[in-house]
Design a protein around this motif. Structure first.
Motif, PDB file in Angstrom:
ATOM      1  N   GLU A   7     -43.585  31.093  27.769  1.00 36.80           N
ATOM      2  CA  GLU A   7     -42.280  30.609  27.328  1.00 36.80           C
ATOM      3  C   GLU A   7     -41.139  31.580  27.608  1.00 36.80           C
ATOM      4  O   GLU A   7     -40.041  31.154  27.945  1.00 36.80           O
ATOM      5  CB  GLU A   7     -42.294  30.273  25.829  1.00 36.80           C
ATOM      6  CG  GLU A   7     -43.124  29.046  25.492  1.00 36.80           C
ATOM      7  CD  GLU A   7     -42.566  27.756  26.063  1.00 36.80           C
ATOM      8  OE1 GLU A   7     -41.604  27.206  25.504  1.00 36.80           O
ATOM      9  OE2 GLU A   7     -43.111  27.294  27.086  1.00 36.80           O
ATOM     10  N   ARG A  85     -46.730  21.354  30.240  1.00 36.05           N
ATOM     11  CA  ARG A  85     -46.448  21.353  28.804  1.00 36.05           C
ATOM     12  C   ARG A  85     -46.212  19.909  28.410  1.00 36.05           C
ATOM     13  O   ARG A  85     -45.397  19.208  29.009  1.00 36.05           O
ATOM     14  CB  ARG A  85     -45.227  22.206  28.467  1.00 36.05           C
ATOM     15  CG  ARG A  85     -45.097  22.381  26.970  1.00 36.05           C
ATOM     16  CD  ARG A  85     -44.054  23.391  26.563  1.00 36.05           C
ATOM     17  NE  ARG A  85     -42.732  22.911  26.923  1.00 36.05           N
ATOM     18  CZ  ARG A  85     -41.824  23.635  27.565  1.00 36.05           C
ATOM     19  NH1 ARG A  85     -42.091  24.854  27.951  1.00 36.05           N
ATOM     20  NH2 ARG A  85     -40.646  23.131  27.828  1.00 36.05           N
ATOM     21  N   TYR A  89     -48.028  21.346  23.266  1.00 37.23           N
ATOM     22  CA  TYR A  89     -49.149  22.044  23.895  1.00 37.23           C
ATOM     23  C   TYR A  89     -48.829  22.426  25.332  1.00 37.23           C
ATOM     24  O   TYR A  89     -48.173  21.686  26.061  1.00 37.23           O
ATOM     25  CB  TYR A  89     -50.414  21.183  23.862  1.00 37.23           C
ATOM     26  CG  TYR A  89     -51.022  21.139  22.486  1.00 37.23           C
ATOM     27  CD1 TYR A  89     -51.952  22.090  22.088  1.00 37.23           C
ATOM     28  CD2 TYR A  89     -50.621  20.184  21.565  1.00 37.23           C
ATOM     29  CE1 TYR A  89     -52.488  22.073  20.809  1.00 37.23           C
ATOM     30  CE2 TYR A  89     -51.146  20.163  20.280  1.00 37.23           C
ATOM     31  CZ  TYR A  89     -52.076  21.117  19.909  1.00 37.23           C
ATOM     32  OH  TYR A  89     -52.598  21.101  18.647  1.00 37.23           O
ATOM     33  N   LYS A  90     -49.301  23.598  25.714  1.00 38.26           N
ATOM     34  CA  LYS A  90     -49.130  24.079  27.075  1.00 38.26           C
ATOM     35  C   LYS A  90     -50.487  24.488  27.632  1.00 38.26           C
ATOM     36  O   LYS A  90     -51.273  25.184  26.988  1.00 38.26           O
ATOM     37  CB  LYS A  90     -48.206  25.293  27.117  1.00 38.26           C
ATOM     38  CG  LYS A  90     -48.041  25.835  28.541  1.00 38.26           C
ATOM     39  CD  LYS A  90     -47.324  27.149  28.574  1.00 38.26           C
ATOM     40  CE  LYS A  90     -45.863  26.947  28.276  1.00 38.26           C
ATOM     41  NZ  LYS A  90     -45.128  28.215  28.382  1.00 38.26           N
ATOM     42  N   GLU A 111     -47.349  32.405  22.016  1.00 38.24           N
ATOM     43  CA  GLU A 111     -48.513  32.215  22.888  1.00 38.24           C
ATOM     44  C   GLU A 111     -49.488  33.401  22.827  1.00 38.24           C
ATOM     45  O   GLU A 111     -49.891  33.959  23.832  1.00 38.24           O
ATOM     46  CB  GLU A 111     -48.058  31.957  24.330  1.00 38.24           C
ATOM     47  CG  GLU A 111     -47.233  30.699  24.436  1.00 38.24           C
ATOM     48  CD  GLU A 111     -46.492  30.561  25.730  1.00 38.24           C
ATOM     49  OE1 GLU A 111     -46.817  29.654  26.503  1.00 38.24           O
ATOM     50  OE2 GLU A 111     -45.567  31.373  25.973  1.00 38.24           O
TER      51      GLU A 111
END
Length: 154
Positions: A7, A85, A89-90, A111
């Motif tokens: 991110e 993403r 959720y990624k 993360e």
């Protein structure tokens, strides 16, 4: 350049200024850098060509919308990383390392806790991996993830 899919690299601030742009307002939404071109055309009163794959941000700027134009966000760096993403959720894929990482951004915005090895997340990973493959195809991405060690997600 976006050389990783976390991110802090994927979500730098985008600042837009100009006449008819509200001052001092903030939106938290997903955009692509490529959205700038159709936004500029839109503000100039031009017609955004049909072949442009990205979206104008004009409505989001003027109407204070915060919903994204994109149900999924796709990221790629060379042939080294792919990312999708979906909502909170990624999924990050490192093809040459045969590594998949999964993060719950709502509960882990930094993360720090990879969920990929957790039993209950395997179905989510398969779903997201499938969507990632669809986005790769729609973006004409030529990296073939099935050539790597990801057979269990196909």
């Amino acid at each position: 350049g976006k050389q990783n899919m976390y991110e802090h690299s994927m979500k730098p601030p985008m600042i837009i200024v100009g006449p008819d742009i509200p001052k001092g307002e903030k939106r938290d939404m997903d955009v692509y850098l490529q959205d700038i071109m159709p936004t500029t055309i839109d503000y100039a009163g031009g017609e955004v060509p049909e072949y442009v794959e990205f979206s104008s941000l004009k409505d989001f700027i003027e109407e204070a919308k915060t919903e994204s134009n994109y149900p999924e966000v796709y990221g790629a760096y060379c042939d080294l990383q792919r990312m999708i993403r979906i909502e909170d959720y990624k999924l990050i894929v490192y093809p040459y390392a045969d590594v998949v990482r999964l993060f719950d951004l709502a509960n882990d915005p930094q993360e720090m806790h990879d969920l990929a090895a957790e039993e209950g997340e395997q179905e989510r990973i398969k779903e997201m991996f499938g969507k990632l493959l669809e986005l790769q195809s729609s973006m004409s991405d030529t990296l073939v993830l099935s050539d790597f060690g990801f057979k269990k997600y196909l």
